[in-house]
Design a protein around this motif. Structure first.
Motif, PDB file in Angstrom:
ATOM      1  N   ILE A 138      -0.581  -9.471   0.092  1.00 39.59           N
ATOM      2  CA  ILE A 138      -1.453  -9.534   1.263  1.00 39.59           C
ATOM      3  C   ILE A 138      -0.591  -9.787   2.488  1.00 39.59           C
ATOM      4  CG2 ILE A 138      -1.914 -12.030   1.044  1.00 39.59           C
ATOM      5  CD1 ILE A 138      -4.792 -11.353   2.046  1.00 39.59           C
ATOM      6  N   THR A 139      -0.920  -9.097   3.576  1.00 43.68           N
ATOM      7  CA  THR A 139      -0.164  -9.226   4.817  1.00 43.68           C
ATOM      8  C   THR A 139      -0.976 -10.020   5.834  1.00 43.68           C
ATOM      9  OG1 THR A 139       0.917  -7.090   4.431  1.00 43.68           O
ATOM     10  CG2 THR A 139       1.006  -7.995   6.667  1.00 43.68           C
ATOM     11  N   LEU A 143     -15.355  -0.456  -4.374  1.00 45.56           N
ATOM     12  CA  LEU A 143     -15.828  -0.138  -5.717  1.00 45.56           C
ATOM     13  C   LEU A 143     -14.790   0.668  -6.493  1.00 45.56           C
ATOM     14  CD1 LEU A 143     -19.594   0.764  -5.161  1.00 45.56           C
ATOM     15  CD2 LEU A 143     -18.608  -1.374  -5.999  1.00 45.56           C
ATOM     16  N   ASP A 144     -14.028   1.517  -5.788  1.00 39.76           N
ATOM     17  CA  ASP A 144     -12.973   2.286  -6.444  1.00 39.76           C
ATOM     18  C   ASP A 144     -11.975   1.382  -7.154  1.00 39.76           C
ATOM     19  OD1 ASP A 144     -13.965   4.708  -5.695  1.00 39.76           O
ATOM     20  OD2 ASP A 144     -12.552   5.053  -4.064  1.00 39.76           O
ATOM     21  N   ARG A 145     -11.780   0.193  -6.606  1.00 36.61           N
ATOM     22  CA  ARG A 145     -10.758  -0.713  -7.124  1.00 36.61           C
ATOM     23  C   ARG A 145     -11.285  -1.666  -8.193  1.00 36.61           C
ATOM     24  NH1 ARG A 145      -9.574   0.793  -1.983  1.00 36.61           N
ATOM     25  NH2 ARG A 145      -7.379   0.939  -1.371  1.00 36.61           N
ATOM     26  N   ILE A 146     -12.568  -1.572  -8.506  1.00 35.18           N
ATOM     27  CA  ILE A 146     -13.149  -2.394  -9.576  1.00 35.18           C
ATOM     28  C   ILE A 146     -13.261  -1.497 -10.804  1.00 35.18           C
ATOM     29  CG2 ILE A 146     -15.089  -3.829 -10.284  1.00 35.18           C
ATOM     30  CD1 ILE A 146     -15.655  -4.405  -7.369  1.00 35.18           C
ATOM     31  N   LYS A 200       4.205 -11.247   4.437  1.00 35.50           N
ATOM     32  CA  LYS A 200       3.598 -10.820   3.174  1.00 35.50           C
ATOM     33  C   LYS A 200       3.669 -11.945   2.157  1.00 35.50           C
ATOM     34  CE  LYS A 200       4.109  -5.805   3.334  1.00 35.50           C
ATOM     35  NZ  LYS A 200       4.602  -4.590   2.615  1.00 35.50           N
ATOM     36  N   PHE A 201       2.573 -12.133   1.458  1.00 37.71           N
ATOM     37  CA  PHE A 201       2.501 -13.129   0.394  1.00 37.71           C
ATOM     38  C   PHE A 201       2.084 -12.445  -0.907  1.00 37.71           C
ATOM     39  CE2 PHE A 201       1.679 -15.564   4.272  1.00 37.71           C
ATOM     40  CZ  PHE A 201       2.527 -16.645   4.103  1.00 37.71           C
ATOM     41  N   PRO A 202       2.571 -12.938  -2.043  1.00 27.90           N
ATOM     42  CA  PRO A 202       2.103 -12.381  -3.330  1.00 27.90           C
ATOM     43  C   PRO A 202       0.628 -12.701  -3.534  1.00 27.90           C
ATOM     44  CG  PRO A 202       3.449 -14.342  -3.690  1.00 27.90           C
ATOM     45  CD  PRO A 202       3.573 -13.999  -2.236  1.00 27.90           C
ATOM     46  N   ALA A 203      -0.130 -11.727  -4.016  1.00 27.88           N
ATOM     47  CA  ALA A 203      -1.572 -11.924  -4.226  1.00 27.88           C
ATOM     48  C   ALA A 203      -2.018 -11.077  -5.411  1.00 27.88           C
ATOM     49  CB  ALA A 203      -2.354 -11.563  -2.966  1.00 27.88           C
ATOM     50  N   ASN A 204      -1.325 -11.232  -6.511  1.00 25.48           N
ATOM     51  CA  ASN A 204      -1.668 -10.474  -7.722  1.00 25.48           C
ATOM     52  C   ASN A 204      -2.676 -11.291  -8.522  1.00 25.48           C
ATOM     53  OD1 ASN A 204      -1.735  -8.602  -9.712  1.00 25.48           O
ATOM     54  ND2 ASN A 204       0.292  -9.050 -10.553  1.00 25.48           N
ATOM     55  N   GLU A 224      -6.557  -4.424   0.060  1.00 25.84           N
ATOM     56  CA  GLU A 224      -5.086  -4.372   0.068  1.00 25.84           C
ATOM     57  C   GLU A 224      -4.469  -5.137  -1.102  1.00 25.84           C
ATOM     58  OE1 GLU A 224      -1.250  -5.916   2.682  1.00 25.84           O
ATOM     59  OE2 GLU A 224      -3.263  -6.066   3.527  1.00 25.84           O
ATOM     60  N   PRO A 225      -4.823  -6.418  -1.304  1.00 29.49           N
ATOM     61  CA  PRO A 225      -4.203  -7.130  -2.438  1.00 29.49           C
ATOM     62  C   PRO A 225      -4.601  -6.562  -3.800  1.00 29.49           C
ATOM     63  CG  PRO A 225      -5.898  -8.484  -1.398  1.00 29.49           C
ATOM     64  CD  PRO A 225      -5.663  -7.320  -0.490  1.00 29.49           C
TER      65      PRO A 225
END
Length: 211
Positions: free
Chosen positions: A27-28, A82-85, A37-41, A20-21
Motif C-alpha cells: 500500500i502506498t 469484486l474482481d479481486r475477491i 510503500k508499506f507491506p500489506a499482504n 491496490e493492496p
C-alpha cells in the motif's frame, strides 16, 4: 487477515482503497509530497446480506426490497473490487440443519483437509517455484492449458456474467488450485465449473438485473 462484516455498509471509497493492496500486497501512502510503500499482504474475508432487508433469496415474494434498492445496495461494491475477491460463496437460509435429528455430517476431517492443502502447496512450489496466487497473467495461461472445448466453456461463462480480463485470470488461478487439490496435472471442465461457481456475488447481481 482482515474481516469486514456487512460489507456494503462501508463507503465505496474506503472499499476501493483495498484494491491496490489486494493486487500488489503493498500500500502506498502519500503525504506532503512524499510517497511511502508499506507491506500489506493480507487475506480479505467479507460477509454481507444479499439485499438491504436481508430477505432476498432469488424471489421478491418474501423480500421487502425492490430490485432497484437491491442493485443500489450491491453497487456499493465496485466491479474492480469484486474482481479481486476470488471465492464468493452464497450461504442460503436452511432450517433443517438446525434440527436435532441425530444425523451426523460425514466428510473430510480438518486434519485431512490440511494434508491436502499442504500437498497442493508443495506441488505448486515444485511445478513453478511459487503459489498459484503469485503467478503472473502470462504464467497462468502456460500452467493452465485448456482444451478448445474447455476454453470455450470458460469464455461463455465469463461473457454471461460480464466479467473482466482480471476475473478471467483469477478464475484460471482458482481452477488450477482446485485441480491441484485433486492432484490432477491438467485443469479440466469440472475444475473450471467449480471455480465459476464461486462467483456468487456476480451471479447475484446478474439475477437481480433479470427481475
Amino acid at each position: 487477515m482482515l474481516f469486514l462484516d456487512e460489507l456494503p455498509e462501508f463507503s465505496r471509497h474506503v472499499l476501493d482503497c483495498l484494491r491496490e493492496p489486494l493486487e500488489s500486497g503493498e500500500i502506498t501512502i502519500s503525504r506532503a509530497g512524499h510517497n511511502v510503500k508499506f507491506p500489506a499482504n493480507f487475506q480479505l474475508i467479507c460477509a454481507l446480506n444479499p439485499s438491504p432487508c436481508g430477505q432476498f433469496d432469488g424471489s421478491l415474494a418474501s423480500c421487502r426490497s425492490t430490485p432497484d434498492q437491491i442493485l443500489n445496495y450491491l453497487n456499493k461494491l465496485s466491479g474492480p473490487l469484486l474482481d479481486r475477491i476470488d471465492i464468493q460463496v452464497a450461504v442460503p437460509r436452511e432450517t433443517s440443519s438446525l434440527r436435532l435429528d441425530g444425523t451426523q455430517v460425514t466428510g473430510e476431517t480438518s486434519e485431512q483437509m490440511k494434508q491436502r492443502v499442504v500437498a497442493a502447496r508443495q506441488l505448486q512450489y515444485r511445478r513453478q517455484g511459487c503459489l498459484n496466487s503469485e503467478l503472473k497473467a502470462s504464467e497462468v495461461v502456460s500452467h493452465c492449458m485448456l482444451t478448445d472445448a474447455d476454453h470455450e466453456f470458460l469464455i461463455t461463462a465469463i461473457e454471461k456474467l460480464k466479467l473482466s480480463h482480471r476475473a478471467y485470470h483469477r478464475t484460471l488461478r482458482l481452477a488450477r488450485s482446485i485441480a491441484d487439490l485433486d492432484n490432477q496435472k491438467k485443469v479440466q471442465k469440472p475444475h473450471l465449473a467449480e471455480a465459476m461457481g464461486y462467483r456468487a456475488l456476480d451471479q447475484l447481481i446478474d439475477q437481480v438485473r433479470s427481475l
